[in-house]
Design an enzyme around this catalytic site. Sequence first.
Site, PDB file in Angstrom:
ATOM      1  CE  LYS A  53      29.666  22.021 -14.779  1.00  0.00           C
ATOM      2  NZ  LYS A  53      30.808  22.638 -15.386  1.00  0.00           N
ATOM      3  CB  SER A 305      37.615  20.215 -16.055  1.00  0.00           C
ATOM      4  OG  SER A 305      37.890  21.553 -16.431  1.00  0.00           O
TER       5      SER A 305
HETATM    6  C1  LIG Z   1      31.688  23.511 -14.849  1.00  0.00           C
HETATM    7  C2  LIG Z   1      33.100  23.403 -15.202  1.00  0.00           C
HETATM    8  C3  LIG Z   1      34.118  23.605 -14.241  1.00  0.00           C
HETATM    9  C4  LIG Z   1      33.834  24.044 -12.813  1.00  0.00           C
HETATM   10  O1  LIG Z   1      32.965  23.186 -12.108  1.00  0.00           O
HETATM   11  P1  LIG Z   1      32.215  23.703 -10.795  1.00  0.00           P
HETATM   12  O2  LIG Z   1      31.594  22.494 -10.218  1.00  0.00           O
HETATM   13  O3  LIG Z   1      31.213  24.731 -11.228  1.00  0.00           O
HETATM   14  O4  LIG Z   1      33.236  24.338  -9.910  1.00  0.00           O
HETATM   15  C5  LIG Z   1      35.435  23.393 -14.624  1.00  0.00           C
HETATM   16  N1  LIG Z   1      35.757  23.051 -15.894  1.00  0.00           N
HETATM   17  C6  LIG Z   1      34.822  22.867 -16.846  1.00  0.00           C
HETATM   18  C7  LIG Z   1      35.259  22.501 -18.221  1.00  0.00           C
HETATM   19  C8  LIG Z   1      33.461  23.033 -16.542  1.00  0.00           C
HETATM   20  O5  LIG Z   1      32.544  22.848 -17.486  1.00  0.00           O
END
Ligand SMILES: *Cc1c(COP(=O)(O)O)cnc(C)c1O
Length: 328
Positions: A53, A305
């Site tokens: 993010k 992520s």
């Molecule tokens: C926000 C987030 C997502 C998903 O991202 P989007 O852009 O909302 O689809 C996936 N994994 C993590 C760890 C996140 O913080």
Amino acid sequence: MDFVTLKDIAAARERIAGKVVATPTVPSASLSRLAGVPVHLKLEHRQTTGSFKLRGASNAIASLSADEKAKGVTAASTGNHGRGLAHAAKLEGMRAVICMSKLVPDNKVSEIRNLGADVRIIGKSQDDAQEEVDRLVAEEGLIMLPPFDHPAIVAGQGTVGLEMMEAVPDAATVLVPLSGGGLAAGIAAAVKALNPDVRVIGISMARGAAMKASLDAGKPVLVEELPTLADSLGGGVGLDNQLTFAMCRDLLDEVILLSEEEIAAGVRHAYEQEREIIEGGGAVGIAALLAGKIRSEGPVVALLSGRNIDMAQHRSIVCGDAAREQAA
Ligand SMILES: *Cc1c(COP(=O)(O)O)cnc(C)c1O
């Protein structure tokens, strides 16, 4: 709104260079054996602030004018966007007000407070938190930088896709955790511009998968937000979604849903086999592979992520209790 393009993503990469980490991509022996094709893990949980993010937030803040920077920024968040935004705002000496619901885990709330941001806990859903954001924009003139539905956010997240394709140029399938779709839209735009044959698969939890329900309905729809081990994938896509719904509809090849047990197995595998601490929402790519839900003719890249899991919850998942509790 126009789709975000490879050109936008390349520009974002230059804008945020030096502000974010270019994270490593590594082969996974255990998952490659299981899948029968090479599987690589993009270790984006090692990003500063513990999730991707920071990329979108840094790009969006760097794109503001001096006047806008002086006003400060605000956003609703399930935690990781708030942390990325708070970090990027702090580097610029800017004010940040992050609005979150009671569903956001305490560890995520305190990390954001530690960065000096003003934190407001409002209601039980992202939509409740968004009402406070709307008020701050109307009454205090703050600039809203939303977690996904914004071209600069999508372009920033898309830089992950550029790095994936450089690390694994022969990738056939890319696995992306999916919530509001900023990450999946950006990655799909980058990856498919470089090689249109790569399949991009979005993965969500079955409990409250707003983008999947919206894609099935052909338009953004409301879905009840439920507690889940993949808390960072919670929240709606916004009924007035301008960008990420259309990009996900046109660019994603498939969306896969996972049970709480399957997500817990992903977190556990990441820890025991890959020796990585991954939050539920970050482990869905591994989880989908373990569940046998991914078919690929060639190399797979799974995006890890985020890592911002409450450590007591992590212990409970690794010990095997958490999914049963969540499903009960
Ligand atoms: C926000 C987030 C997502 C998903 O991202 P989007 O852009 O909302 O689809 C996936 N994994 C993590 C760890 C996140 O913080």
